[in-house]
Scaffold this motif. Structure first.
Motif, mmCIF file in Angstrom:
data_model
loop_
_atom_site.group_PDB
_atom_site.id
_atom_site.type_symbol
_atom_site.label_atom_id
_atom_site.label_comp_id
_atom_site.label_asym_id
_atom_site.label_seq_id
_atom_site.Cartn_x
_atom_site.Cartn_y
_atom_site.Cartn_z
ATOM 1 N N ARG A 1 5.650 -2.963 -4.639
ATOM 2 C CA ARG A 1 5.581 -3.998 -5.688
ATOM 3 C C ARG A 1 6.748 -3.810 -6.650
ATOM 4 O O ARG A 1 6.868 -2.770 -7.295
ATOM 5 C CB ARG A 1 4.263 -3.938 -6.440
ATOM 6 N N ARG B 1 9.136 -1.867 14.766
ATOM 7 C CA ARG B 1 8.710 -1.797 16.161
ATOM 8 C C ARG B 1 9.736 -1.008 16.951
ATOM 9 O O ARG B 1 10.890 -0.880 16.550
ATOM 10 C CB ARG B 1 8.529 -3.185 16.769
ATOM 11 N N ILE C 1 7.347 -6.033 1.846
ATOM 12 C CA ILE C 1 6.695 -5.302 2.929
ATOM 13 C C ILE C 1 7.655 -5.174 4.105
ATOM 14 O O ILE C 1 8.379 -6.123 4.432
ATOM 15 C CB ILE C 1 5.424 -6.051 3.418
ATOM 16 N N ARG D 1 5.550 1.317 -6.072
ATOM 17 C CA ARG D 1 5.724 0.406 -7.202
ATOM 18 C C ARG D 1 7.018 0.772 -7.913
ATOM 19 O O ARG D 1 7.351 1.947 -8.013
ATOM 20 C CB ARG D 1 4.583 0.570 -8.211
ATOM 21 N N TYR E 1 9.692 -8.422 4.664
ATOM 22 C CA TYR E 1 8.966 -9.595 4.206
ATOM 23 C C TYR E 1 8.824 -9.528 2.698
ATOM 24 O O TYR E 1 8.866 -8.456 2.096
ATOM 25 C CB TYR E 1 7.555 -9.626 4.805
ATOM 26 N N PHE F 1 6.153 -8.711 -3.962
ATOM 27 C CA PHE F 1 5.661 -7.622 -3.129
ATOM 28 C C PHE F 1 6.497 -7.628 -1.854
ATOM 29 O O PHE F 1 6.581 -8.660 -1.179
ATOM 30 C CB PHE F 1 4.177 -7.868 -2.827
ATOM 31 N N GLN G 1 6.205 -11.291 -0.430
ATOM 32 C CA GLN G 1 4.961 -12.033 -0.646
ATOM 33 C C GLN G 1 4.818 -12.328 -2.121
ATOM 34 O O GLN G 1 4.786 -11.405 -2.947
ATOM 35 C CB GLN G 1 3.761 -11.207 -0.159
ATOM 36 N N SER H 1 1.282 -16.306 1.660
ATOM 37 C CA SER H 1 1.469 -15.530 2.882
ATOM 38 C C SER H 1 2.737 -14.702 2.806
ATOM 39 O O SER H 1 3.623 -14.966 1.997
ATOM 40 C CB SER H 1 1.598 -16.470 4.080
ATOM 41 N N LEU H 2 2.814 -13.726 3.694
ATOM 42 C CA LEU H 2 4.061 -12.971 3.829
ATOM 43 C C LEU H 2 5.125 -13.896 4.416
ATOM 44 O O LEU H 2 4.838 -14.685 5.322
ATOM 45 C CB LEU H 2 3.877 -11.786 4.767
ATOM 46 N N GLN I 1 4.092 -4.260 16.400
ATOM 47 C CA GLN I 1 4.719 -4.034 15.100
ATOM 48 C C GLN I 1 3.748 -3.281 14.211
ATOM 49 O O GLN I 1 2.544 -3.529 14.232
ATOM 50 C CB GLN I 1 5.078 -5.356 14.425
ATOM 51 N N TYR I 2 4.285 -2.413 13.418
ATOM 52 C CA TYR I 2 3.479 -1.612 12.501
ATOM 53 C C TYR I 2 3.960 -1.884 11.085
ATOM 54 O O TYR I 2 5.161 -1.853 10.810
ATOM 55 C CB TYR I 2 3.596 -0.130 12.867
ATOM 56 N N PHE I 3 3.016 -2.165 10.218
ATOM 57 C CA PHE I 3 3.352 -2.588 8.860
ATOM 58 C C PHE I 3 3.312 -1.425 7.882
ATOM 59 O O PHE I 3 2.442 -0.548 7.968
ATOM 60 C CB PHE I 3 2.369 -3.670 8.392
ATOM 61 N N GLY I 4 4.268 -1.448 6.954
ATOM 62 C CA GLY I 4 4.223 -0.522 5.845
ATOM 63 C C GLY I 4 3.245 -1.024 4.795
ATOM 64 O O GLY I 4 2.809 -2.178 4.845
ATOM 65 N N PRO I 5 2.903 -0.181 3.830
ATOM 66 C CA PRO I 5 1.914 -0.562 2.813
ATOM 67 C C PRO I 5 2.452 -1.508 1.749
ATOM 68 O O PRO I 5 1.675 -2.117 1.021
ATOM 69 C CB PRO I 5 1.520 0.789 2.192
#
Lengths: 120, 109
Positions: free
Chosen positions: A116, A97, A93, A10, A36, A91, A38, A43-44, A109-113
């Motif tokens: 904000r 990959r 994100i 944050r 991304y 937000f 949001q 949606s993202l 693909q792996y997403f980060g948390p």
């Protein structure tokens, strides 16, 4: 599975200042990272794609001079929101990959948390 | 029409109930993600699958490539499962991920 971290989780900044968000792949080499954003209850939306060592490719409508992306290493990409305005509050994100064992881009693909951002 | 459609949009259930969230897509994808987003915003990757079925704890994800459909199941649901669940498909043609609008799940104690 692979882990992607983001820092900070944050951040609050004042209008007109710049803020940097980091995205790190912790246990694999991320040849491509995606950013991304949001908005609430939406949606993202893809902002840009960055390949290590290359300039980022921005989606239509995303200002590249405002959202600076750097992907200087295989484990780190940064997104800098320059001259932030309240409407940039969102937000953010990242996802990452790597390569398959055969050397082609993996579809995994792996997403980060997420981070904000609040601009006051 | 969104290329990735989720149903239902909102779901309220009692603790212990079996939950199913559906995802249908109209484009060619090579992998499908299920993500969980808690009220604070943090995203957690639950599953990534390209065929068959995966299970992790009380969560099960299935995909039927021919029918272009995936489901996320939660067994013995708990209030801490309350979150938004997002289905997202990797579109090979465009080298991009397309996201569904999410399913807001609320589990009552």
């Amino acid at each position: 599975g692979a882990v992607v971290s983001q820092h900070p989780s944050r951040v609050i900044c004042k209008s007109g200042t710049s803020v940097k968000i980091e995205c790190r792949s912790l246990d694999f080499q991320a040849t491509t990272m995606f950013w991304y954003r949001q908005f609430p209850k939406q949606s993202l939306m893809l902002m840009a794609t960055s390949n290590e060592g290359s300039k980022a490719t921005y989606e239509q409508g995303v200002e590249k001079d405002k959202f600076l992306i750097n992907h200087a290493s295989l484990t780190l990409s940064t997104l800098t929101v320059t001259s932030a305005h309240p409407e940039d509050s969102s937000f953010y994100i990242c996802s990452a990959r790597g390569l398959t064992s055969g050397g082609t881009s993996s579809y995994e693909q792996y997403f980060g948390p997420g981070t904000r951002l609040t601009v006051t | 029409k969104n290329e990735v459609e989720q149903s239902p949009q909102n779901l309220t259930a009692q603790e212990g109930e079996f939950i199913t969230i559906n995802c249908s897509y109209s484009v060619g994808i090579s992998a499908l993600h299920w993500l969980q987003q808690h009220p604070g915003g943090g995203i957690v990757s639950l599953f990534m699958l390209s065929s068959g079925k995966k299970k992790h704890g009380r969560l099960i994800a299935t995909i039927n490539i021919q029918e272009k459909h995936s489901s996320l199941h939660i067994t013995a649901s708990h209030p801490r499962d309350s979150a938004v669940y997002i289905c997202a498909g990797y579109v090979t043609r465009d080298d991009k991920i397309i996201f569904g609008k999410g399913t807001r799940l609320h589990i009552l104690p």
